[in-house]
Design a protein around this motif. Structure first.
Motif, PDB file in Angstrom:
ATOM      1  N   SER A  30       0.920  -1.322  -0.121  1.00 61.06           N
ATOM      2  CA  SER A  30      -0.055  -0.066  -0.126  1.00 61.06           C
ATOM      3  C   SER A  30       0.901   1.294  -0.132  1.00 61.06           C
ATOM      4  O   SER A  30       0.500   2.280  -0.534  1.00 61.06           O
ATOM      5  CB  SER A  30      -0.961  -0.172   1.224  1.00 61.06           C
ATOM      6  OG  SER A  30      -0.275   0.019   2.300  1.00 61.06           O
ATOM      7  N   SER A  31       2.050   1.278   0.638  1.00 58.22           N
ATOM      8  CA  SER A  31       2.662   2.257   0.664  1.00 58.22           C
ATOM      9  C   SER A  31       3.370   2.696  -0.594  1.00 58.22           C
ATOM     10  O   SER A  31       3.445   3.730  -1.034  1.00 58.22           O
ATOM     11  CB  SER A  31       3.835   2.480   1.825  1.00 58.22           C
ATOM     12  OG  SER A  31       4.860   1.548   1.402  1.00 58.22           O
ATOM     13  N   LYS A  32       3.864   1.504  -1.288  1.00 60.79           N
ATOM     14  CA  LYS A  32       4.346   1.822  -2.634  1.00 60.79           C
ATOM     15  C   LYS A  32       3.107   2.114  -3.726  1.00 60.79           C
ATOM     16  O   LYS A  32       3.379   3.008  -4.331  1.00 60.79           O
ATOM     17  CB  LYS A  32       4.984   0.470  -2.976  1.00 60.79           C
ATOM     18  CG  LYS A  32       5.669   0.527  -4.297  1.00 60.79           C
ATOM     19  CD  LYS A  32       6.199  -0.796  -4.936  1.00 60.79           C
ATOM     20  CE  LYS A  32       6.642  -0.992  -6.285  1.00 60.79           C
ATOM     21  NZ  LYS A  32       5.578  -0.611  -7.235  1.00 60.79           N
ATOM     22  N   ALA A  33       2.004   1.699  -3.548  1.00 58.28           N
ATOM     23  CA  ALA A  33       1.019   1.704  -4.379  1.00 58.28           C
ATOM     24  C   ALA A  33       0.779   3.186  -4.237  1.00 58.28           C
ATOM     25  O   ALA A  33       0.009   3.895  -5.539  1.00 58.28           O
ATOM     26  CB  ALA A  33      -0.213   1.067  -4.307  1.00 58.28           C
ATOM     27  N   SER A  34       0.912   3.850  -3.367  1.00 55.56           N
ATOM     28  CA  SER A  34       0.281   5.505  -2.797  1.00 55.56           C
ATOM     29  C   SER A  34       1.275   6.488  -3.785  1.00 55.56           C
ATOM     30  O   SER A  34       0.797   7.343  -3.779  1.00 55.56           O
ATOM     31  CB  SER A  34       0.316   5.748  -1.599  1.00 55.56           C
ATOM     32  OG  SER A  34       1.430   5.695  -0.975  1.00 55.56           O
ATOM     33  N   GLN A  35       2.414   5.960  -4.117  1.00 54.80           N
ATOM     34  CA  GLN A  35       3.467   6.905  -4.736  1.00 54.80           C
ATOM     35  C   GLN A  35       2.825   7.096  -6.203  1.00 54.80           C
ATOM     36  O   GLN A  35       2.261   6.186  -7.053  1.00 54.80           O
ATOM     37  CB  GLN A  35       4.764   6.186  -4.860  1.00 54.80           C
ATOM     38  CG  GLN A  35       5.470   5.686  -3.385  1.00 54.80           C
ATOM     39  CD  GLN A  35       5.728   6.835  -2.804  1.00 54.80           C
ATOM     40  OE1 GLN A  35       6.425   8.078  -2.904  1.00 54.80           O
ATOM     41  NE2 GLN A  35       4.978   7.127  -1.538  1.00 54.80           N
ATOM     42  N   ASP A  36       3.100   8.374  -6.668  1.00 57.26           N
ATOM     43  CA  ASP A  36       2.804   8.830  -8.152  1.00 57.26           C
ATOM     44  C   ASP A  36       3.825   7.897  -8.790  1.00 57.26           C
ATOM     45  O   ASP A  36       4.923   7.682  -8.766  1.00 57.26           O
ATOM     46  CB  ASP A  36       3.193   9.923  -8.203  1.00 57.26           C
ATOM     47  CG  ASP A  36       2.180  11.387  -7.375  1.00 57.26           C
ATOM     48  OD1 ASP A  36       0.969  10.798  -7.315  1.00 57.26           O
ATOM     49  OD2 ASP A  36       2.645  12.259  -7.150  1.00 57.26           O
ATOM     50  N   ALA A  38       3.665   4.720  -9.673  1.00 58.56           N
ATOM     51  CA  ALA A  38       4.105   3.504  -9.038  1.00 58.56           C
ATOM     52  C   ALA A  38       3.820   2.348 -10.115  1.00 58.56           C
ATOM     53  O   ALA A  38       2.727   2.463 -10.942  1.00 58.56           O
ATOM     54  CB  ALA A  38       3.217   3.193  -7.727  1.00 58.56           C
ATOM     55  N   VAL A  53       8.529   4.235   1.959  1.00 64.40           N
ATOM     56  CA  VAL A  53       8.540   3.319   0.954  1.00 64.40           C
ATOM     57  C   VAL A  53       9.470   2.311   0.901  1.00 64.40           C
ATOM     58  O   VAL A  53       9.450   0.771   0.825  1.00 64.40           O
ATOM     59  CB  VAL A  53       8.264   3.596  -0.304  1.00 64.40           C
ATOM     60  CG1 VAL A  53       8.143   2.671  -1.605  1.00 64.40           C
ATOM     61  CG2 VAL A  53       6.762   4.499  -0.472  1.00 64.40           C
TER      62      VAL A  53
END
Length: 140
Positions: A30-36, A38, A53
């Motif tokens: 989830s932390s990675k997917a929340s990045q622009d 990704a 991340v």
């Protein structure tokens, strides 16, 4: 008594290890997917310990490197009939050390080695080696 009754504490410890591992997977994903921008399956190579991340990804990857060995050792201990007390204790030491390792990795952004999390990695490793030794003694 059956195996489940004898090793109930060990099974609960294994459950906590697996549950912690799942939490790490979900936090990292989830932390990675929340990045622009990704991209699934890729982590930005420019990230370092200052990035949550990076730290959440490394926490999960560290568990991928360590948890399978402990799970194998745990089930070997149960299958060979190693001391239920010592098996349970060592499994729980590992489980607790992985939780503390995870929390410290999430909270402390440091490039310093050893970092506080390193000590809990080592505690978990010693618990795993101890349990493997218990298996060897039981088999002998």
């Amino acid at each position: 008594m059956n195996v489940v009754e004898v090793y109930t504490g060990s099974f609960w410890g294994v459950f906590i290890i697996i549950f912690t591992w799942l939490v790490q997977l979900l936090v990292a994903a989830s932390s990675k997917a929340s990045q622009d921008g990704a991209v699934p399956g890729k982590i930005d190579e420019t990230l370092s310990h200052s990035s949550f991340v990076f730290r959440s990804h490394r926490t999960f990857m560290n568990s991928i490197e360590n948890v399978p060995v402990m799970l194998g050792t745990s089930f070997l201990a149960i299958l060979v009939g190693a001391s239920a007390f010592w098996s349970c204790l060592l499994i729980w030491v590992f489980a607790a050390s992985r939780i503390v390792h995870m929390v410290l990795y999430y909270k402390i952004a440091t490039e310093v080695n050893p970092s506080p999390r390193s000590y809990f990695f080592l505690i978990g490793l010693v618990a795993n080696i101890g349990l493997l030794g218990l298996c060897a003694v039981t088999l002998a």
